[in-house]
Design a protein around this motif. Structure first.
Motif, PDB file in Angstrom:
ATOM      1  N   LEU A  68     -25.931  -2.685 -30.872  1.00 22.52           N
ATOM      2  CA  LEU A  68     -26.055  -3.514 -29.669  1.00 22.52           C
ATOM      3  C   LEU A  68     -26.587  -4.904 -30.017  1.00 22.52           C
ATOM      4  N   TYR A  83     -19.519  -2.781 -25.065  1.00 25.21           N
ATOM      5  CA  TYR A  83     -20.782  -2.581 -24.354  1.00 25.21           C
ATOM      6  C   TYR A  83     -20.870  -1.305 -23.507  1.00 25.21           C
ATOM      7  N   HIS A  87     -23.991   1.146 -24.449  1.00 21.58           N
ATOM      8  CA  HIS A  87     -25.087   1.476 -23.529  1.00 21.58           C
ATOM      9  C   HIS A  87     -25.078   2.972 -23.187  1.00 21.58           C
ATOM     10  N   ALA A  91     -28.162   5.452 -23.918  1.00 17.83           N
ATOM     11  CA  ALA A  91     -28.727   6.226 -22.813  1.00 17.83           C
ATOM     12  C   ALA A  91     -28.815   7.706 -23.163  1.00 17.83           C
ATOM     13  N   ARG A 105     -31.753   2.892 -17.296  1.00 14.11           N
ATOM     14  CA  ARG A 105     -31.506   1.455 -17.445  1.00 14.11           C
ATOM     15  C   ARG A 105     -30.222   1.208 -18.228  1.00 14.11           C
ATOM     16  N   HIS A 106     -30.008   1.988 -19.262  1.00 16.72           N
ATOM     17  CA  HIS A 106     -28.804   1.790 -20.073  1.00 16.72           C
ATOM     18  C   HIS A 106     -27.564   2.353 -19.382  1.00 16.72           C
ATOM     19  N   TYR A 107     -27.711   3.438 -18.633  1.00 15.11           N
ATOM     20  CA  TYR A 107     -26.568   3.905 -17.837  1.00 15.11           C
ATOM     21  C   TYR A 107     -26.152   2.822 -16.834  1.00 15.11           C
ATOM     22  N   ALA A 109     -26.630  -0.394 -17.165  1.00 12.48           N
ATOM     23  CA  ALA A 109     -26.001  -1.488 -17.914  1.00 12.48           C
ATOM     24  C   ALA A 109     -24.558  -1.128 -18.272  1.00 12.48           C
ATOM     25  N   ALA A 110     -24.318   0.134 -18.617  1.00 13.62           N
ATOM     26  CA  ALA A 110     -22.953   0.579 -18.908  1.00 13.62           C
ATOM     27  C   ALA A 110     -22.083   0.475 -17.670  1.00 13.62           C
TER      28      ALA A 110
END
Length: 221
Positions: A68, A83, A87, A91, A105-107, A109-110
């Motif tokens: 990343l 990306y 992400h 996650a 947070r990463h889910y 962002a995905a």
């Protein structure tokens, strides 16, 4: 990706080895790719594949974070489609490590980047996994109305493949945007218009349509 690039070529050979069950060869080739990388783009590609062959969640996370960070350094169209998957894998690693807040947070962002994926099975698979992860980490607003959930369960029970083929992609891939709710509404309308369901289910779907329409309107606001 450029098939003539040495790092890309090594990663391609590693993927073939992985598909053939030659795990040690795959890991060696991906490591060679990492060692051969001469810029952030090549390092990003190699780190992505190395992450697949780590034995602990900590190392999976470390290599995906490396990937990343390298993608952020590249910052152009070559990495735009990376990306959502990046992400998503971060996650998953965070969930394995028990940090649901960071995973969520990463889910999220995905979910913001899934539109960058091409249409087709790969993009659908990423979308479904992201939606599932969001639900598992606390996003209860992605579920359809109870009438729709009941109907989907009934369709699954009797293997109504035609209706499921229309409804499930939009249902399972709902990430909560206006476009996603509209996609689900359109799919439900198509099933309703086909008049192929038993009367009881047709009536249930009619009520579900009203509820989904309200969700579309709410998403617009």
């Amino acid at each position: 990706m450029d098939p003539d690039n040495a790092v890309v070529r090594l990663c391609g050979e590693g993927m073939r080895a992985e598909a053939e069950g030659r795990t040690d060869d795959a890991r060696r080739l991906f490591t060679e790719a990492w060692d051969a990388a001469t810029d952030d783009y090549e390092a990003c590609v190699a780190a992505h594949y190395l992450a697949r062959h780590q034995e602990t969640p900590e190392d999976v996370l470390r290599w995906n974070v490396e990937c990343l960070e390298r993608a952020d350094e590249v910052g152009d169209e070559r990495v735009r489609g990376f990306y959502p998957s990046l992400h998503l894998t971060i996650a998953k690693a965070q969930r394995d490590l028990g940090d649901d807040a960071e995973a969520r947070r990463h889910y999220a962002a995905a979910a913001e980047r899934v539109a960058d994926l091409p249409a087709g099975p790969y993009g659908d698979g990423i979308r479904f996994a992201v939606a599932e992860g969001l639900r598992a980490t606390g996003r209860s607003d992605l579920d359809g109305p109870p009438e729709l959930e009941t109907l989907v369960a009934r369709l699954c029970a009797r293997a109504d493949l035609k209706a499921l083929g229309l409804l499930l992609p939009a249902h399972l891939g709902n990430l909560g945007s206006q476009e996603d709710w509209t996609r689900l509404l359109t799919a439900a309308q198509m099933v309703h218009a086909s008049r192929s369901l038993p009367d009881e289910d047709q009536e249930l779907l009619g009520r579900a349509l009203g509820a989904v329409t309200a969700l579309v309107v709410a998403a617009q606001g």
